[in-house]
Every structure is written in C-alpha cells, then in structure tokens.
Design an enzyme around this catalytic site. Structure first.
Site, PDB file in Angstrom:
ATOM      1  N   LYS A  85       4.937   0.658   8.973  1.00  0.00           N
ATOM      2  CA  LYS A  85       5.028   1.934   8.265  1.00  0.00           C
ATOM      3  C   LYS A  85       4.441   3.071   9.094  1.00  0.00           C
ATOM      4  O   LYS A  85       4.962   4.185   9.103  1.00  0.00           O
ATOM      5  CB  LYS A  85       4.290   1.828   6.925  1.00  0.00           C
ATOM      6  CG  LYS A  85       5.140   1.211   5.829  1.00  0.00           C
ATOM      7  CD  LYS A  85       4.397   1.221   4.511  1.00  0.00           C
ATOM      8  CE  LYS A  85       3.482   0.019   4.408  1.00  0.00           C
ATOM      9  NZ  LYS A  85       2.702  -0.068   3.200  1.00  0.00           N
TER      10      LYS A  85
ATOM     11  N   GLU B 202       0.875  -1.163   0.000  1.00  0.00           N
ATOM     12  CA  GLU B 202       0.000   0.000   0.000  1.00  0.00           C
ATOM     13  C   GLU B 202       0.918   1.221   0.000  1.00  0.00           C
ATOM     14  O   GLU B 202       1.835   1.303   0.819  1.00  0.00           O
ATOM     15  CB  GLU B 202      -0.870  -0.025   1.258  1.00  0.00           C
ATOM     16  CG  GLU B 202      -1.922   1.049   1.247  1.00  0.00           C
ATOM     17  CD  GLU B 202      -2.791   1.055   2.507  1.00  0.00           C
ATOM     18  OE1 GLU B 202      -2.737   0.092   3.294  1.00  0.00           O
ATOM     19  OE2 GLU B 202      -3.504   2.050   2.677  1.00  0.00           O
TER      20      GLU B 202
ATOM     21  N   ARG C 219       6.011 -13.177   9.335  1.00  0.00           N
ATOM     22  CA  ARG C 219       6.612 -11.888   9.015  1.00  0.00           C
ATOM     23  C   ARG C 219       7.989 -11.801   9.654  1.00  0.00           C
ATOM     24  O   ARG C 219       8.318 -12.550  10.578  1.00  0.00           O
ATOM     25  CB  ARG C 219       5.730 -10.741   9.490  1.00  0.00           C
ATOM     26  CG  ARG C 219       5.494 -10.734  10.999  1.00  0.00           C
ATOM     27  CD  ARG C 219       4.507  -9.654  11.417  1.00  0.00           C
ATOM     28  NE  ARG C 219       5.110  -8.344  11.436  1.00  0.00           N
ATOM     29  CZ  ARG C 219       4.748  -7.333  10.626  1.00  0.00           C
ATOM     30  NH1 ARG C 219       3.777  -7.498   9.750  1.00  0.00           N
ATOM     31  NH2 ARG C 219       5.341  -6.170  10.710  1.00  0.00           N
TER      32      ARG C 219
HETATM   33  P1  ATP Z   1       2.890  -1.979   7.537  1.00  0.00           P
HETATM   34  O1  ATP Z   1       2.097  -2.418   8.728  1.00  0.00           O
HETATM   35  O2  ATP Z   1       4.314  -1.689   7.816  1.00  0.00           O
HETATM   36  O3  ATP Z   1       2.194  -0.926   6.734  1.00  0.00           O
HETATM   37  P2  ATP Z   1       1.829  -3.824   5.749  1.00  0.00           P
HETATM   38  O4  ATP Z   1       1.866  -5.295   5.772  1.00  0.00           O
HETATM   39  O5  ATP Z   1       0.535  -3.194   6.049  1.00  0.00           O
HETATM   40  O6  ATP Z   1       2.976  -3.285   6.660  1.00  0.00           O
HETATM   41  P3  ATP Z   1       1.905  -3.526   2.949  1.00  0.00           P
HETATM   42  O7  ATP Z   1       2.312  -2.345   2.178  1.00  0.00           O
HETATM   43  O8  ATP Z   1       0.485  -3.932   2.916  1.00  0.00           O
HETATM   44  O9  ATP Z   1       2.371  -3.239   4.409  1.00  0.00           O
HETATM   45  O10 ATP Z   1       2.860  -4.770   2.650  1.00  0.00           O
HETATM   46  C1  ATP Z   1       3.210  -5.248   1.393  1.00  0.00           C
HETATM   47  C2  ATP Z   1       3.656  -6.663   1.530  1.00  0.00           C
HETATM   48  O11 ATP Z   1       4.773  -6.763   2.398  1.00  0.00           O
HETATM   49  C3  ATP Z   1       2.556  -7.523   2.118  1.00  0.00           C
HETATM   50  O12 ATP Z   1       2.417  -8.668   1.315  1.00  0.00           O
HETATM   51  C4  ATP Z   1       3.029  -7.859   3.490  1.00  0.00           C
HETATM   52  O13 ATP Z   1       2.607  -9.125   3.882  1.00  0.00           O
HETATM   53  C5  ATP Z   1       4.544  -7.772   3.362  1.00  0.00           C
HETATM   54  N1  ATP Z   1       5.162  -7.392   4.634  1.00  0.00           N
HETATM   55  C6  ATP Z   1       4.931  -6.292   5.365  1.00  0.00           C
HETATM   56  N2  ATP Z   1       5.633  -6.317   6.512  1.00  0.00           N
HETATM   57  C7  ATP Z   1       6.342  -7.467   6.506  1.00  0.00           C
HETATM   58  C8  ATP Z   1       7.263  -8.092   7.419  1.00  0.00           C
HETATM   59  N3  ATP Z   1       7.610  -7.526   8.580  1.00  0.00           N
HETATM   60  N4  ATP Z   1       7.801  -9.287   7.065  1.00  0.00           N
HETATM   61  C9  ATP Z   1       7.476  -9.857   5.902  1.00  0.00           C
HETATM   62  N5  ATP Z   1       6.618  -9.345   5.011  1.00  0.00           N
HETATM   63  C10 ATP Z   1       6.044  -8.160   5.300  1.00  0.00           C
HETATM   64 MG    MG Z   2      -1.055  -2.475   5.252  1.00  0.00          MG
END
Ligand code: ATP
Ligand code: MG
Length: 608
Positions: A318, A69, A308
């Site tokens: 983020k 996102e 994760r």
């Molecule tokens: P955040 O909470 O930091 O915004 P998110 O998962 O909401 O993280 P996205 O932009 O939706 O962020 O993530 C893109 C991809 O990265 C998703 O497929 C998510 O599963 C993966 N991802 C995010 N954080 C991690 C992590 N700590 N380890 C492995 N994969 C991750």
């Molecule tokens: Mg997200």
C-alpha cells in the site's frame, strides 16, 4: 456470504469435493473433528471473558477475520486474503469478520475505510451472518477495543508480566542483542508491579513526553526469538485518532493489539502472511496469559501463516502504491494500471475472475511468484462465454466500395447482423447485434498492403476478402497523399455474396476482416494498457521500483466501434473481435460518447 443456519451444512457443502484442499482446510477439519472450539460462546458482540460467558454456544462453526489497516486501497494481494478468509467461513458454516485494524493513529482515513468496504463487497463477500433467522453484522473497528487493551496492559503489569522501560531507543536497541548475542536486561526491568502501574498511569495521563517510555512485556531477554525479548506493547504518541480523537496519548503496538482483537471477537483461526511467523510465540504468550488472568475466554484463537501473493510486474504494498498516486505516476488509486481492487475493477477484471484466480493459485506455506498471465487466463475463462462480441477498428483507414451506388443505389445502407455470443448458454439463443454496411467503411490500416508480403491474405489489389458479417469485396487499389501515406483503400463489392444468404459460399475467400460502417460506426476513445513496470519483480530485494516504470503503459487511440458497442453501459465488458477484452470505462464512458479500456488480449502475450 456467511452461513444461514447453525449446524446446517455450509451453503455449498455438497460442492466441497471440488474445492481445492489446502493445509488450512486440513487444520480446520481437524479442529472441527476434535471439537477444539466446540465450547465457545458468543454474546452477539466482541468482548472479554465475562461478556462472552453470558452468550449462547457460538452458532458459527469457525470465525475468521479480514483485518486491513485503513491506510490505503486494497490490492490484489488482499484479494487473496479476502477470498481465503471469507471463503473458509462460507464453506465451513462460519463467519468472517470485517475488521479495521485502526490502532495506529496516523495515516488512517475515512476514504480508505469506504474504499475497503466497497472492494470487499464488490469481490462478492459480506460480513452479515444469519443464524436461526437472526442477522448480525460483523463490521468491527479495533480502536473500539482500546479500553480493553489498556485494562489488559494493567493486568499484565499487576501480574508481573509487563514493565515500563525508560531506556532511550538506542539503549533499547543495543540491549536487545541479535541472533548470536542474547539481550541484556533493562535497568528498569526490576521495578515492582506497583511502581510500574503508577508509571504506566503517568504515561496514560500525559505526564511523559512522546518516546520517553514504553511498556514492555516481561518475557525473556535471552530468547532465541528476538520477538520474545520483552517486546514493546504500548508507546506514547500524541496524535489525534480518527475514532477516539484525543482520548489517548498512549497507543498499543500492533503485535499486542492484534491477538487481543482476535480474542475479543472469538476468532478461531487467525490467518496471516508468513512475515508474522516469528510473532506467533508472542501471540500465544499474550492470549494464553490473558486467558489465565481471566480477561479472555478459553479456548483462545490461534494464528496460522500462509505465503503472501507475489504477482509478476506488480507491486503489492500500500505504501508504494500510495507513492505512485501521490506523485502522479498514475491518475489515482483506481487507475486501470493499478493492482488495487479498484484499479482491477476499472480495468475490467470481474469478481468472478479474481475469485477464480485466487482459487487456482491456492494457499501454501512457501513464498513464490505467480505469473501475471494467471490472472488474465482467469479473466478470459470468465468472459469467454459471457462477453458480447463486437467489431471495433482501432487504427482506422477509410475503405470505399466504388461500385456500391451502381449495385445498390446511391445512399443505400444494407442491414447486417451477427450473434453477440458464439456459444450462448445451453437452451438459450444468442442476442443479435445489428449494424449496417454502406459505400464507406472503416477498416484496420494493417489490413491493406499494396504490395503484399508473402502469405498475406487480406486486402491487396486483385484479392478478395469478406467483410465479416457482410459481403465479399475485391480490392482495386488505393489513394495516397503527398507523403505516400495511404489515405483510402478502394474495392468493389461482389453482389449476392452476403453472409447468411444462399450466395454466400459462391465466392471463396481466404480471409474475413473486421470493419465498422462509416454511417453507423461511432468514434470511441480506446485506452490500450500495458504493464506498469518493465521488470517482472519491480521492488524485489529493495529495488527502486520507479526505475522500471514502463513509459508506454498506456496508449490512447480514437477508434470506430459498431453501434452495439457505442450504446454500452459503463462497466459492460466485450470481446472486440480479434483484439481481446475491453470494458466501457466506469467513470468516463457515456452511451454515445464511448470510452473503452483494454483488459487483456485474446491470447497471452505476456510471456513473449
Ligand atoms: P501493505 O504492506 O500493502 O500495507 P499489509 O499486510 O500491511 O499490506 P494490511 O492492511 O495489514 O496490509 O492487510 C490486511 C490483510 O491482508 C492481512 O491479513 C495481510 O496478511 C493480508 N495481505 C496483505 N498483503 C497480502 C498479499 N500480498 N498476499 C496475501 N495477503 C496479503
Ligand atoms: Mg500493514
């Protein structure tokens, strides 16, 4: 990164034996063996069943996707997901789609889109495929699928699989039940498809205020999985979307949008983190129903979850990282202390080190914490034989060679040199660094002790040491200021002992110290970084991560560096002898006005 020709072995298929195996590779191997996805077609772009059916048999053996996102910069956790998704596509002769999951109209910005693309490319991956010489770019935006998502919602309504619910949010929450109590049907659940369709169109046409109604999937209010108790799939939200502007005042929920995005793009393996495990039944419910209704083509994608990345002393959210930026705790998203990919890059971590790190930590189905030292070890393994050596004095004090003028003549500068790489790649010779020795020299303050502690081997009156790459010198004393602080160290040079000359071994010494000539050394700003948090799990269990900010996470010193370091290009990495790995800062460094960031030390000091 994506495979060159269909059916041909993956570019490094021969190396596959060396690839760590994991449960996802097991699943893909099985799917390929059983031909699960062999009948898929690909029309050259994402689309519904009718669109894809016109296409060719998909030349990509698998399709994965990386779907961030665009609401912040990517962090090291995303790097794991990037290496995994792009890496699997590469290794299996598939394609990995770069997709922005931009269905949420708030919080999304072009700056983030640009930074995300930049980070993925820098890590070494791309989204172009080339099959039979035909190149396709697989950069997609989920917001381009809003029309289809709306159509899918109407199709579900018509099939009696969705309804407009106008309970208040409180009523909805109360009627959802909990783990031990089944939910209660909404009084709106019995509406006919026609009533629902009319009402949903009113939602779309802006006849209802924000929050007045939601569209819900009609599944099972008594399901043991709360996510299956008629989840909301569309909401009313008057917000301007960065791509679609004010076209829509209703937006799909993430859980509805994501499976559809995957299906339109003909994704085979939709890999996500474990939090989404409970969403999988709805993922399947949705794509299976839309396929049955003829909107999506079979076979549909399937979701697989992995653990994760949790890295000690680091936060990977983020939202929280944005807070650090917004509140000025760090200098920006690319502050070298940030675990963002931009921050790691500026700090001096290399794509190769990050890829190596991701390979080593592997992929599993259970959550765990990875020690930060794992990343530093990967960095050292990458740079050990690549980074040129150089000498820098980080806490300088002047050393005066009092007999220099007598021995060599006043003003003499002796040319010295050392190899830049102690272990050059086979069949090559190390580049040579050149620097000069004269009467005045910068040495480390800690390399002189007037009264040496037990076992001290460096400079103290009467002791001899070698100036690395230069001459043996004998310490004679020091001068001090009124406060007793040492201002200058004095020594005499021992003639005919220059490194690399026949006389070099005539005088035995117990230590060689690093130094920089005062005549050709260049003053440099060196930023010594430490961990950003003092707590190994700064935000675990809802802890206030700002309570454990390390007040000493950066210390800036004025150092002296040898000429080969002073002429570094931005981003160039070095091993400063005895101190560790450093990088010329990509923003602030200029040849002649050097600025270096410490990446990490030579040995692991994190554990101590
Ligand atoms: P955040 O909470 O930091 O915004 P998110 O998962 O909401 O993280 P996205 O932009 O939706 O962020 O993530 C893109 C991809 O990265 C998703 O497929 C998510 O599963 C993966 N991802 C995010 N954080 C991690 C992590 N700590 N380890 C492995 N994969 C991750
Ligand atoms: Mg997200």
């Amino acid at each position: 990164m994506n495979a060159p020709t269909p059916g041909a072995p993956a570019p490094d298929a021969g190396k596959e034996d060396h690839k760590p195996t994991n449960f996802l590779r097991g699943i893909i191997d099985r799917d390929l063996e059983q031909g699960t996805y062999a009948s898929r077609r690909w029309a050259g772009s994402p689309g519904d069943a009718a669109h894809q059916q016109q296409g060719q048999p998909d030349p990509a053996r698998i399709r994965t996707r990386f779907p961030p996102e665009p609401n912040g910069y990517l962090h090291v956790g995303h790097a794991k997901s990037i290496c995994l998704n792009f890496g699997l596509a590469r290794d299996y002769g598939g394609v990995c789609h770069m997709r922005f999951d931009d269905t949420n109209p708030e919080k999304e910005e072009q700056e983030y889109v640009d930074a995300i693309l930049d980070a993925v490319k820098w890590l070494g991956f791309g989204w172009d495929s080339a099959f039979k010489g035909q190149t396709e770019s697989h950069l997609y935006y989920a917001s381009n699928y809003f029309d289809f998502m709306y159509r899918a919602a109407e199709a579900l309504i018509t099939a009696g699989l969705a309804y407009v619910d106008e309970q208040t949010p409180d009523e909805m929450r109360a009627n959802r039940g909990d783990f031990s109590t089944p939910g209660k049907d909404s009084p709106f659940r019995g509406r006919t498809p026609d009533e629902n369709l009319a009402r949903f169109r009113e939602m779309r046409d802006g006849k209802l205020p924000d929050g007045a109604a939601v569209l819900r999937a009609k599944i099972d209010m008594a399901s043991p999985n709360i996510n299956m108790r008629d989840p909301a799939i569309y909401r009313i939200r008057r917000a301007t979307h960065h791509n679609t502007g004010d076209t829509w005042c209703i937006y799909p929920m993430y859980t509805f949008a994501h499976p559809i995005e995957d299906a339109l793009e003909q994704i085979t393996h939709s890999i996500c983190t474990l939090e989404f495990e409970d969403q999988r039944p709805f993922y399947d419910w949705l794509v299976d129903n839309l396929a049955t209704l003829g909107l999506l083509t079979q076979p549909v994608p399937r979701q697989y979850e992995f653990a994760r990345l949790n890295l000690t002393y680091v936060i990977t959210s983020k939202r929280k990282l944005k807070q650090l930026v917004d509140e000025g705790v760090v200098t920006g998203w690319d502050d070298p202390r940030m675990p963002t990919i931009a921050g790691l890059r500026r700090r001096g971590y290399t794509p190769e080190a990050i890829q190596l790190f991701c390979e080593r930590i592997g992929v599993s189905k259970s959550d765990s914490w990875i020690d930060y030292s794992t990343l530093d070890i990967a960095l050292r393994d990458d740079l050990e034989n690549k980074a040129h050596r150089g000498m820098a004095v980080l806490d300088p004090i002047k050393l005066v060679l009092t007999n220099w003028d007598e021995v060599f003549g006043a003003g003499h500068q002796e040319a010295c040199s050392l190899p830049a790489l102690p272990h050059p790649p086979e069949g090559t010779e190390s580049p040579v660094r050149h620097f000069t020795l004269g009467k005045d020299v910068w040495i480390e303050r800690e390399d002189f002790e007037e009264v040496p502690p037990k076992g001290y081997k460096r400079l103290f009156p009467g002791n001899k040491v070698r100036l690395k790459g230069g001459y043996v010198i004998e310490c004679t004393g020091c001068t001090r200021d009124a406060d007793g602080q040492v201002t200058e160290v004095h020594a005499t040079v021992v003639p005919d002992t220059k490194s690399g000359t026949p006389g070099a071994d005539t005088v035995k010494v117990k230590a060689a110290i690093t130094w920089v000539g005062a005549a050709d050394g260049v003053a440099a700003e060196v930023r010594l970084y430490d961990r950003l948090f003092t707590d190994a799990q700064p935000d675990a269990g809802g802890k206030d991560f700002k309570a454990s900010l390390n007040p000493a996470s950066v210390k800036v010193v004025t150092a002296y560096v040898e000429p080969s370091l002073a002429t570094a290009q931005p981003d160039q990495k070095f091993q400063f002898e005895r101190f560790g790995y450093f990088v010329a800062d990509r923003h602030d460094h200029a040849p002649g006005k050097p600025v270096f960031n410490k990446i990490t030390g030579l040995k692991d000091s994190w554990a101590k």
